[in-house]
Motif scaffolding. Structure first.
Motif, short mmCIF file in Angstrom:
data_model
loop_
_atom_site.label_atom_id
_atom_site.label_comp_id
_atom_site.label_asym_id
_atom_site.label_seq_id
_atom_site.Cartn_x
_atom_site.Cartn_y
_atom_site.Cartn_z
N ARG A 71 34.47 45.45 42.24
CA ARG A 71 34.10 46.53 41.32
C ARG A 71 35.12 46.65 40.19
NH1 ARG A 71 32.67 48.70 46.32
NH2 ARG A 71 34.65 49.83 46.54
N THR A 72 36.39 46.40 40.50
CA THR A 72 37.43 46.45 39.47
C THR A 72 37.25 45.32 38.46
OG1 THR A 72 38.98 47.43 41.05
CG2 THR A 72 39.93 46.46 39.07
N ASP A 73 36.89 44.14 38.95
CA ASP A 73 36.61 43.01 38.06
C ASP A 73 35.46 43.35 37.11
OD1 ASP A 73 38.57 41.37 39.03
OD2 ASP A 73 37.29 40.33 40.46
N ALA A 74 34.42 43.93 37.66
CA ALA A 74 33.28 44.31 36.83
C ALA A 74 33.69 45.34 35.79
CB ALA A 74 32.16 44.86 37.72
N SER A 75 34.62 46.22 36.17
CA SER A 75 35.07 47.29 35.27
C SER A 75 35.85 46.72 34.08
CB SER A 75 35.93 48.28 36.05
OG SER A 75 36.48 49.25 35.17
N TRP A 76 36.84 45.85 34.37
CA TRP A 76 37.63 45.36 33.25
C TRP A 76 36.84 44.39 32.36
CZ3 TRP A 76 38.46 40.31 32.31
CH2 TRP A 76 38.52 39.37 33.39
N LYS A 77 35.90 43.69 32.94
CA LYS A 77 35.06 42.80 32.13
C LYS A 77 34.18 43.61 31.19
CE LYS A 77 34.98 38.98 35.44
NZ LYS A 77 34.17 38.18 36.40
N ALA A 78 33.68 44.77 31.70
CA ALA A 78 32.88 45.65 30.85
C ALA A 78 33.75 46.22 29.73
CB ALA A 78 32.28 46.77 31.69
N MET A 79 35.01 46.56 30.07
CA MET A 79 35.94 47.07 29.05
C MET A 79 36.17 46.02 27.96
SD MET A 79 38.94 48.89 31.30
CE MET A 79 38.60 50.29 32.37
N ALA A 80 36.37 44.77 28.41
CA ALA A 80 36.65 43.69 27.45
C ALA A 80 35.48 43.47 26.52
CB ALA A 80 37.00 42.42 28.21
N LYS A 81 34.28 43.59 27.05
CA LYS A 81 33.09 43.36 26.22
C LYS A 81 32.91 44.47 25.19
CE LYS A 81 30.38 40.65 29.52
NZ LYS A 81 29.14 40.61 30.34
N SER A 82 33.32 45.67 25.54
CA SER A 82 33.10 46.80 24.64
C SER A 82 33.96 46.70 23.39
CB SER A 82 33.41 48.12 25.36
OG SER A 82 34.81 48.24 25.60
N GLY A 83 35.14 46.08 23.53
CA GLY A 83 36.02 45.93 22.38
C GLY A 83 36.67 47.22 21.94
N THR A 84 36.47 48.30 22.65
CA THR A 84 37.03 49.60 22.25
C THR A 84 38.13 50.06 23.19
OG1 THR A 84 35.35 50.77 23.55
CG2 THR A 84 34.82 50.28 21.24
N ILE A 85 38.38 49.31 24.25
CA ILE A 85 39.38 49.70 25.24
C ILE A 85 40.67 48.95 24.97
CG2 ILE A 85 39.91 49.88 27.71
CD1 ILE A 85 37.55 51.55 26.83
N GLU A 86 41.81 49.66 25.07
CA GLU A 86 43.10 49.04 24.85
C GLU A 86 43.35 47.94 25.89
OE1 GLU A 86 46.05 52.04 24.90
OE2 GLU A 86 45.18 53.18 23.24
N GLN A 87 44.03 46.89 25.41
CA GLN A 87 44.30 45.74 26.28
C GLN A 87 45.16 46.11 27.47
OE1 GLN A 87 42.84 42.73 25.87
NE2 GLN A 87 43.73 42.19 27.88
N ASP A 88 46.05 47.09 27.30
CA ASP A 88 46.91 47.51 28.41
C ASP A 88 46.09 48.03 29.58
OD1 ASP A 88 49.11 46.79 27.00
OD2 ASP A 88 49.67 48.83 26.38
#
Length: 241
Positions: free
Chosen positions: A59-76
């Protein structure tokens, strides 16, 4: 009528010794069963916890991948989620390795249990047989029992002998007087047994002899073996696993 019960203190010294020996071995066997049950339970807990951690990691993998796709979440934040997923997977893998290492403990318990059970199997039957013989002897030795049974048998035999013509077919097959007398004696006892059967009227089906000892039931994951050969195969199989 219930059978007379022999109190433990009234058992013969030989039977008391056999009973004490059985109970010692039985308690050791039950202790091994409890150990196996605890080991199996802990192994299951470790595997279940590992599965839960792996689920959280997915679930955490799915979460950060979704963050990366959005382009609006800080890399940290994405990095934090990646690290969290990696840590969850690490912990899950450690738990699975621990559970795997513990399979040797479970295998050892299984073999020890099989050995302990083989030592016990057959002992309860032998002890109970001796116990029942003592109960029967004590009951038949009670005052008045023998006389009552003799009286009943005499009446049954008298009735049978007055009805020999009903058994003429069986008796006519006898080739000698001695054979006829033996057959008559046999039928006399059969007739007496039928009288008792009528008296019991089926109630004997529900009456069980009291057992002095019983064999403990097996537990989950316990392997039952019936021969020394099967025990050797179990040892080899667990040693190879």
């Amino acid at each position: 009528m219930q059978s007379a019960i022999i109190e433990r203190d009234n058992l013969t010294p030989e039977l008391q010794e056999r009973l004490t020996s059985f109970e010692t071995d039985r308690d050791a066997y039950i202790g091994l069963q409890e150990k196996l049950t605890a080991v199996v339970k802990e192994n299951q807990r470790l595997k279940q916890k590992a599965t839960e951690l792996e689920g959280q990691a997915n679930r955490t993998d799915a979460s950060w991948k979704a963050m990366a796709k959005s382009g609006t979440i800080e890399q940290d934040k994405i990095n934090d989620e990646i690290e969290r997923s990696a840590q969850l997977k690490k912990e899950a893998n450690a738990l699975r390795l621990t559970a795997e290492a513990r399979t040797g403990i479970q295998s050892e318990c299984v073999v020890q249990l099989a050995e302990a059970r083989m030592k016990l199997v057959g002992v309860p039957d032998a002890i109970n047989k001796t116990y029942w013989q003592a109960l029967l002897a004590k009951t038949l030795g009670q005052e008045g029992i023998r006389e009552t049974l003799l009286e009943l048998f005499a009446l049954s035999r008298a009735l049978f002998l007055k009805s020999l013509d009903e058994h003429d077919g069986l008796l006519s097959r006898c080739n000698s007087l001695r054979e006829r007398q033996a057959k008559t004696q046999e039928l006399t006892w059969v007739t007496f047994g039928k009288e008792l059967e009528k008296l019991f009227d089926g109630s004997e089906q529900d009456v069980l002899a009291p057992s002095l000892v019983t064999m403990p039931p097996s537990v989950s994951k316990e392997v039952l073996v019936g021969t020394p050969g099967e025990l050797r195969k179990l040892r080899h199989a667990n040693a190879a696993s």
